[in-house]
Design a protein around this motif. Structure first.
Motif, PDB file in Angstrom:
ATOM      1  N   MET A   1     -61.003 -32.774  -8.956  1.00 36.13           N
ATOM      2  CA  MET A   1     -60.842 -32.475  -7.536  1.00 36.13           C
ATOM      3  C   MET A   1     -61.078 -30.994  -7.284  1.00 36.13           C
ATOM      4  O   MET A   1     -61.158 -30.193  -8.194  1.00 36.13           O
ATOM      5  CB  MET A   1     -59.434 -32.870  -7.081  1.00 36.13           C
ATOM      6  N   LYS A   2     -61.121 -30.610  -6.003  1.00 31.84           N
ATOM      7  CA  LYS A   2     -61.390 -29.222  -5.626  1.00 31.84           C
ATOM      8  C   LYS A   2     -60.241 -28.310  -6.025  1.00 31.84           C
ATOM      9  O   LYS A   2     -59.084 -28.719  -6.025  1.00 31.84           O
ATOM     10  CB  LYS A   2     -61.635 -29.124  -4.113  1.00 31.84           C
ATOM     11  N   ASP A   3     -60.567 -27.056  -6.324  1.00 34.60           N
ATOM     12  CA  ASP A   3     -59.566 -26.081  -6.725  1.00 34.60           C
ATOM     13  C   ASP A   3     -58.589 -25.767  -5.610  1.00 34.60           C
ATOM     14  O   ASP A   3     -57.440 -25.420  -5.856  1.00 34.60           O
ATOM     15  CB  ASP A   3     -60.248 -24.780  -7.173  1.00 34.60           C
ATOM     16  N   LEU A   4     -59.036 -25.888  -4.335  1.00 34.80           N
ATOM     17  CA  LEU A   4     -58.167 -25.567  -3.196  1.00 34.80           C
ATOM     18  C   LEU A   4     -56.950 -26.477  -3.168  1.00 34.80           C
ATOM     19  O   LEU A   4     -55.816 -26.033  -2.999  1.00 34.80           O
ATOM     20  CB  LEU A   4     -58.957 -25.703  -1.889  1.00 34.80           C
ATOM     21  N   SER A   5     -57.176 -27.781  -3.371  1.00 37.62           N
ATOM     22  CA  SER A   5     -56.070 -28.732  -3.406  1.00 37.62           C
ATOM     23  C   SER A   5     -55.180 -28.479  -4.610  1.00 37.62           C
ATOM     24  O   SER A   5     -53.954 -28.579  -4.530  1.00 37.62           O
ATOM     25  CB  SER A   5     -56.620 -30.151  -3.430  1.00 37.62           C
ATOM     26  N   MET A   6     -55.807 -28.124  -5.720  1.00 37.05           N
ATOM     27  CA  MET A   6     -55.053 -27.827  -6.936  1.00 37.05           C
ATOM     28  C   MET A   6     -54.139 -26.623  -6.726  1.00 37.05           C
ATOM     29  O   MET A   6     -52.961 -26.633  -7.099  1.00 37.05           O
ATOM     30  CB  MET A   6     -56.022 -27.546  -8.086  1.00 37.05           C
ATOM     31  N   ASP A   7     -54.675 -25.587  -6.111  1.00 32.33           N
ATOM     32  CA  ASP A   7     -53.886 -24.377  -5.852  1.00 32.33           C
ATOM     33  C   ASP A   7     -52.710 -24.667  -4.939  1.00 32.33           C
ATOM     34  O   ASP A   7     -51.615 -24.116  -5.119  1.00 32.33           O
ATOM     35  CB  ASP A   7     -54.771 -23.290  -5.231  1.00 32.33           C
ATOM     36  N   ALA A   8     -52.896 -25.532  -3.954  1.00 31.65           N
ATOM     37  CA  ALA A   8     -51.813 -25.879  -3.032  1.00 31.65           C
ATOM     38  C   ALA A   8     -50.668 -26.552  -3.784  1.00 31.65           C
ATOM     39  O   ALA A   8     -49.490 -26.260  -3.541  1.00 31.65           O
ATOM     40  CB  ALA A   8     -52.334 -26.790  -1.927  1.00 31.65           C
ATOM     41  N   HIS A   9     -50.996 -27.458  -4.703  1.00 28.92           N
ATOM     42  CA  HIS A   9     -49.955 -28.143  -5.470  1.00 28.92           C
ATOM     43  C   HIS A   9     -49.267 -27.201  -6.460  1.00 28.92           C
ATOM     44  O   HIS A   9     -48.058 -27.304  -6.688  1.00 28.92           O
ATOM     45  CB  HIS A   9     -50.549 -29.344  -6.200  1.00 28.92           C
ATOM     46  N   ILE A  10     -50.029 -26.273  -7.021  1.00 24.72           N
ATOM     47  CA  ILE A  10     -49.423 -25.303  -7.928  1.00 24.72           C
ATOM     48  C   ILE A  10     -48.447 -24.408  -7.180  1.00 24.72           C
ATOM     49  O   ILE A  10     -47.358 -24.105  -7.671  1.00 24.72           O
ATOM     50  CB  ILE A  10     -50.521 -24.462  -8.617  1.00 24.72           C
ATOM     51  N   ARG A  11     -48.815 -23.997  -5.960  1.00 28.27           N
ATOM     52  CA  ARG A  11     -47.893 -23.186  -5.135  1.00 28.27           C
ATOM     53  C   ARG A  11     -46.637 -23.975  -4.814  1.00 28.27           C
ATOM     54  O   ARG A  11     -45.530 -23.419  -4.808  1.00 28.27           O
ATOM     55  CB  ARG A  11     -48.595 -22.751  -3.852  1.00 28.27           C
ATOM     56  N   ALA A  12     -46.813 -25.264  -4.542  1.00 27.58           N
ATOM     57  CA  ALA A  12     -45.642 -26.109  -4.248  1.00 27.58           C
ATOM     58  C   ALA A  12     -44.721 -26.190  -5.460  1.00 27.58           C
ATOM     59  O   ALA A  12     -43.496 -26.118  -5.335  1.00 27.58           O
ATOM     60  CB  ALA A  12     -46.095 -27.499  -3.830  1.00 27.58           C
ATOM     61  N   MET A  13     -45.297 -26.337  -6.648  1.00 26.26           N
ATOM     62  CA  MET A  13     -44.496 -26.408  -7.870  1.00 26.26           C
ATOM     63  C   MET A  13     -43.749 -25.103  -8.111  1.00 26.26           C
ATOM     64  O   MET A  13     -42.571 -25.108  -8.483  1.00 26.26           O
ATOM     65  CB  MET A  13     -45.400 -26.740  -9.066  1.00 26.26           C
ATOM     66  N   LYS A  14     -44.423 -23.968  -7.879  1.00 31.60           N
ATOM     67  CA  LYS A  14     -43.760 -22.670  -8.041  1.00 31.60           C
ATOM     68  C   LYS A  14     -42.620 -22.514  -7.047  1.00 31.60           C
ATOM     69  O   LYS A  14     -41.549 -21.984  -7.385  1.00 31.60           O
ATOM     70  CB  LYS A  14     -44.771 -21.548  -7.864  1.00 31.60           C
ATOM     71  N   SER A  15     -42.837 -22.979  -5.818  1.00 31.88           N
ATOM     72  CA  SER A  15     -41.795 -22.881  -4.794  1.00 31.88           C
ATOM     73  C   SER A  15     -40.573 -23.699  -5.172  1.00 31.88           C
ATOM     74  O   SER A  15     -39.431 -23.236  -5.076  1.00 31.88           O
ATOM     75  CB  SER A  15     -42.357 -23.362  -3.449  1.00 31.88           C
ATOM     76  N   VAL A  16     -40.795 -24.930  -5.642  1.00 31.57           N
ATOM     77  CA  VAL A  16     -39.683 -25.794  -6.040  1.00 31.57           C
ATOM     78  C   VAL A  16     -38.940 -25.203  -7.233  1.00 31.57           C
ATOM     79  O   VAL A  16     -37.702 -25.235  -7.295  1.00 31.57           O
ATOM     80  CB  VAL A  16     -40.199 -27.211  -6.357  1.00 31.57           C
ATOM     81  N   LEU A  17     -39.684 -24.663  -8.186  1.00 30.77           N
ATOM     82  CA  LEU A  17     -39.048 -24.041  -9.351  1.00 30.77           C
ATOM     83  C   LEU A  17     -38.177 -22.856  -8.937  1.00 30.77           C
ATOM     84  O   LEU A  17     -37.079 -22.666  -9.468  1.00 30.77           O
ATOM     85  CB  LEU A  17     -40.113 -23.583 -10.346  1.00 30.77           C
ATOM     86  N   SER A  18     -38.654 -22.058  -7.992  1.00 26.94           N
ATOM     87  CA  SER A  18     -37.852 -20.916  -7.515  1.00 26.94           C
ATOM     88  C   SER A  18     -36.579 -21.400  -6.845  1.00 26.94           C
ATOM     89  O   SER A  18     -35.508 -20.815  -7.029  1.00 26.94           O
ATOM     90  CB  SER A  18     -38.675 -20.056  -6.554  1.00 26.94           C
ATOM     91  N   PHE A  19     -36.674 -22.505  -6.063  1.00 25.50           N
ATOM     92  CA  PHE A  19     -35.485 -23.081  -5.440  1.00 25.50           C
ATOM     93  C   PHE A  19     -34.476 -23.508  -6.498  1.00 25.50           C
ATOM     94  O   PHE A  19     -33.275 -23.233  -6.387  1.00 25.50           O
ATOM     95  CB  PHE A  19     -35.859 -24.301  -4.586  1.00 25.50           C
ATOM     96  N   LEU A  20     -34.985 -24.199  -7.529  1.00 24.31           N
ATOM     97  CA  LEU A  20     -34.100 -24.724  -8.565  1.00 24.31           C
ATOM     98  C   LEU A  20     -33.406 -23.593  -9.318  1.00 24.31           C
ATOM     99  O   LEU A  20     -32.198 -23.663  -9.591  1.00 24.31           O
ATOM    100  CB  LEU A  20     -34.884 -25.598  -9.537  1.00 24.31           C
ATOM    101  N   VAL A  21     -34.146 -22.534  -9.650  1.00 21.03           N
ATOM    102  CA  VAL A  21     -33.550 -21.398 -10.357  1.00 21.03           C
ATOM    103  C   VAL A  21     -32.485 -20.726  -9.506  1.00 21.03           C
ATOM    104  O   VAL A  21     -31.379 -20.420  -9.974  1.00 21.03           O
ATOM    105  CB  VAL A  21     -34.646 -20.383 -10.749  1.00 21.03           C
ATOM    106  N   MET A  22     -32.790 -20.503  -8.211  1.00 16.16           N
ATOM    107  CA  MET A  22     -31.832 -19.847  -7.316  1.00 16.16           C
ATOM    108  C   MET A  22     -30.578 -20.691  -7.130  1.00 16.16           C
ATOM    109  O   MET A  22     -29.460 -20.185  -7.146  1.00 16.16           O
ATOM    110  CB  MET A  22     -32.482 -19.572  -5.967  1.00 16.16           C
ATOM    111  N   TYR A  23     -30.747 -22.003  -6.957  1.00  9.19           N
ATOM    112  CA  TYR A  23     -29.587 -22.873  -6.785  1.00  9.19           C
ATOM    113  C   TYR A  23     -28.755 -22.946  -8.057  1.00  9.19           C
ATOM    114  O   TYR A  23     -27.517 -23.067  -7.989  1.00  9.19           O
ATOM    115  CB  TYR A  23     -30.040 -24.271  -6.364  1.00  9.19           C
TER     116      TYR A  23
END
Length: 317
Positions: free
Chosen positions: A230-252
């Protein structure tokens, strides 16, 4: 819960001024950040006459965090600068009850937000999960109402526990056995601390399971995109989402540890550990809300617009 949320009324120590200065800065910064979220969403609500489910949760979360920071800071400020004011039973109980209510509201609404993200974004073939995905928008108002009712019920129960402890202290006489008074007081404190720990653990588990399910779903989707080229743009969006969720989990996770440590150190005098705990607990609502702003296109756009206007005015002057 009285001991778990609020400091004992003690003399200001060498850490007192430092603690007060730091938490004041963090509290007001957090209130401004959450006030920005509330203002942007209220303006959008007035213009569109409606809000989507995500915006409803963010609006209630912002209001809860503003109130929680405000009342907790007021209590902390009075306990250090004007402790005689808190000798008035009505004022002390009112501030404690309000801060407890909004603190629990903040925890439960935060958990609802993580659960909502998990259901909306994650992709599983389970029939029950598919059913939840289709009904989640209708469920959000009821989940928020249930969260507030639960927070109110727990805060009332906590208030009754504290009132009972206070009455036992007043009715205790000098002739009564010291150990009996101490044991009865410890039982009340254990009940209060157990309730606080139970609420913290329940909300933390919701956040943890939501983050794990979401990360697993995003990881699987990422592998599928790589397989299908698939296109890199969609891949980058999902990677950003994963980083965001990981930051939430670490902070919580850090927030949960600090809340438990706050219960443990509640009856101890001011020390460096309590200073660090208060610093993080007061910083968390603002920092987490700032992450939410940059993960929401509408909020991020409004913030960048304001910053650009401020920058232009400063350049003109």
């Amino acid at each position: 819960m009285e001991a778990s949320l609020f400091p004992q009324q003690s003399n200001v120590t060498s850490y007192g001024p430092t603690t007060l200065a730091v938490i004041t800065l963090e509290a007001f910064a957090g209130m401004w950040i959450n006030a920005f979220i509330v203002c942007v969403l209220c303006i959008a609500w007035i213009k569109k006459k409606t809000l989507n489910s995500n915006e409803k949760i963010l609006l209630l979360l912002g209001c809860s965090r503003i109130s929680s920071l405000c009342f907790t800071w007021i209590y902390r400020f009075l306990s250090m600068i004007y402790p005689h004011i808190l000798h008035v039973q009505t004022i002390r109980q009112l501030l404690r009850s309000l801060a407890t209510l909004f603190n629990y509201s903040n925890l439960w609404v935060s958990a609802c937000l993580c659960g909502f993200y998990c259901i909306k974004i994650a992709n599983f073939r389970n029939s029950f999960f598919i059913y939840l995905k289709g009904k989640v928008d209708r469920m959000v108002p009821w989940l928020l109402l249930g969260s507030e009712i639960l927070a109110l019920a727990i805060s009332i129960f906590t208030h009754l526990l504290n009132e009972s402890l206070q009455m036992n202290n007043i009715t205790s006489t000098g002739q009564e056995n010291f150990w009996e008074v101490t044991i009865r007081k410890n039982k009340h404190l254990f009940s209060s601390h157990f309730l606080a720990g139970l609420v913290f653990a329940a909300s933390f588990l919701v956040v943890t399971f939501s983050a794990v399910f979401l990360l697993f779903s995003l990881w699987r989707h990422k592998r599928m995109m790589q397989t299908n080229s698939m296109k890199d743009l969609s891949m980058d969006a999902h990677i950003r989402a994963m980083k965001s969720v990981l930051s939430f989990l670490v902070m919580y996770s850090i927030n949960f540890v600090c809340l438990i440590l706050k219960i443990i150190y509640a009856t101890k005098k001011e020390n460096i550990m309590k200073l660090l705990i208060y610093m993080y607990l007061f910083a968390f609502p603002g920092v987490h809300s700032l992450i939410l702003i940059f993960s929401n296109p509408k909020l991020e756009k409004a913030l960048l617009k304001i910053l650009s206007c401020v920058k232009c005015e400063g350049f003109i002057k």
